[in-house]
Design a protein around this motif. Structure first.
Motif, PDB file in Angstrom:
ATOM      1  N   LYS A  33      32.312  61.438  64.062  1.00  0.00           N
ATOM      2  CA  LYS A  33      31.701  62.087  62.898  1.00  0.00           C
ATOM      3  C   LYS A  33      32.691  62.163  61.741  1.00  0.00           C
ATOM      4  O   LYS A  33      32.328  61.942  60.583  1.00  0.00           O
ATOM      5  CB  LYS A  33      31.220  63.485  63.277  1.00  0.00           C
ATOM      6  N   ARG A  34      33.941  62.454  62.042  1.00  0.00           N
ATOM      7  CA  ARG A  34      34.957  62.547  60.996  1.00  0.00           C
ATOM      8  C   ARG A  34      35.095  61.217  60.262  1.00  0.00           C
ATOM      9  O   ARG A  34      35.157  61.179  59.034  1.00  0.00           O
ATOM     10  CB  ARG A  34      36.286  62.955  61.619  1.00  0.00           C
ATOM     11  N   ASP A  35      35.116  60.116  60.996  1.00  0.00           N
ATOM     12  CA  ASP A  35      35.221  58.793  60.378  1.00  0.00           C
ATOM     13  C   ASP A  35      33.966  58.455  59.578  1.00  0.00           C
ATOM     14  O   ASP A  35      34.040  57.856  58.503  1.00  0.00           O
ATOM     15  CB  ASP A  35      35.457  57.727  61.441  1.00  0.00           C
ATOM     16  N   ARG A  36      32.815  58.838  60.108  1.00  0.00           N
ATOM     17  CA  ARG A  36      31.559  58.603  59.405  1.00  0.00           C
ATOM     18  C   ARG A  36      31.529  59.389  58.093  1.00  0.00           C
ATOM     19  O   ARG A  36      31.133  58.867  57.052  1.00  0.00           O
ATOM     20  CB  ARG A  36      30.394  59.012  60.309  1.00  0.00           C
ATOM     21  N   ASP A  37      31.969  60.639  58.138  1.00  0.00           N
ATOM     22  CA  ASP A  37      32.001  61.468  56.931  1.00  0.00           C
ATOM     23  C   ASP A  37      32.976  60.911  55.896  1.00  0.00           C
ATOM     24  O   ASP A  37      32.695  60.907  54.700  1.00  0.00           O
ATOM     25  CB  ASP A  37      32.376  62.910  57.276  1.00  0.00           C
ATOM     26  N   ARG A  38      34.129  60.433  56.362  1.00  0.00           N
ATOM     27  CA  ARG A  38      35.122  59.865  55.455  1.00  0.00           C
ATOM     28  C   ARG A  38      34.592  58.592  54.806  1.00  0.00           C
ATOM     29  O   ARG A  38      34.769  58.376  53.609  1.00  0.00           O
ATOM     30  CB  ARG A  38      36.400  59.573  56.230  1.00  0.00           C
ATOM     31  N   ALA A  39      33.911  57.753  55.574  1.00  0.00           N
ATOM     32  CA  ALA A  39      33.337  56.525  55.032  1.00  0.00           C
ATOM     33  C   ALA A  39      32.238  56.836  54.024  1.00  0.00           C
ATOM     34  O   ALA A  39      32.127  56.175  52.989  1.00  0.00           O
ATOM     35  CB  ALA A  39      32.788  55.658  56.165  1.00  0.00           C
ATOM     36  N   GLU A  40      31.439  57.844  54.307  1.00  0.00           N
ATOM     37  CA  GLU A  40      30.378  58.239  53.373  1.00  0.00           C
ATOM     38  C   GLU A  40      30.965  58.790  52.081  1.00  0.00           C
ATOM     39  O   GLU A  40      30.494  58.485  50.984  1.00  0.00           O
ATOM     40  CB  GLU A  40      29.461  59.283  54.037  1.00  0.00           C
ATOM     41  N   ALA A  41      32.012  59.594  52.180  1.00  0.00           N
ATOM     42  CA  ALA A  41      32.661  60.140  50.983  1.00  0.00           C
ATOM     43  C   ALA A  41      33.273  59.029  50.147  1.00  0.00           C
ATOM     44  O   ALA A  41      33.198  59.048  48.916  1.00  0.00           O
ATOM     45  CB  ALA A  41      33.724  61.163  51.379  1.00  0.00           C
ATOM     46  N   LEU A  42      33.867  58.039  50.810  1.00  0.00           N
ATOM     47  CA  LEU A  42      34.447  56.903  50.108  1.00  0.00           C
ATOM     48  C   LEU A  42      33.366  56.091  49.410  1.00  0.00           C
ATOM     49  O   LEU A  42      33.537  55.666  48.259  1.00  0.00           O
ATOM     50  CB  LEU A  42      35.209  56.032  51.104  1.00  0.00           C
TER      51      LEU A  42
END
Length: 76
Positions: A3-12
């Protein structure tokens, strides 16, 4: 994917993509202005120690004391 990686990718993605590297920003400023001073580069967050490295790599050319210009190569 975590989830953390998914959230970071979405923010990017929402921020418009990855930020340009320090080297790319320095070369872009030098190409825009022609000749840049050391203080111009440090004002946008480029450490002074990077300038020597970029000259060694052929991205910038030292014109004089504290003055740099871009070469025709692209930043990596």
């Amino acid at each position: 994917m975590r989830k953390r990686d998914r959230d970071r990718a979405e923010a990017l993605r929402l921020a418009g993509g990855p930020r340009p590297s320090l080297r790319a920003r320095a070369v872009a400023l030098a190409q825009e202005r022609g000749v840049v001073r050391t203080c111009d580069l440090t004002d946008i967050g480029i450490p002074r120690c990077y300038l020597t490295r970029m000259c060694d790599e052929g991205l910038l050319i030292k014109v004089g004391y504290g003055l740099y210009r871009a070469t025709d190569q692209k930043a990596a």
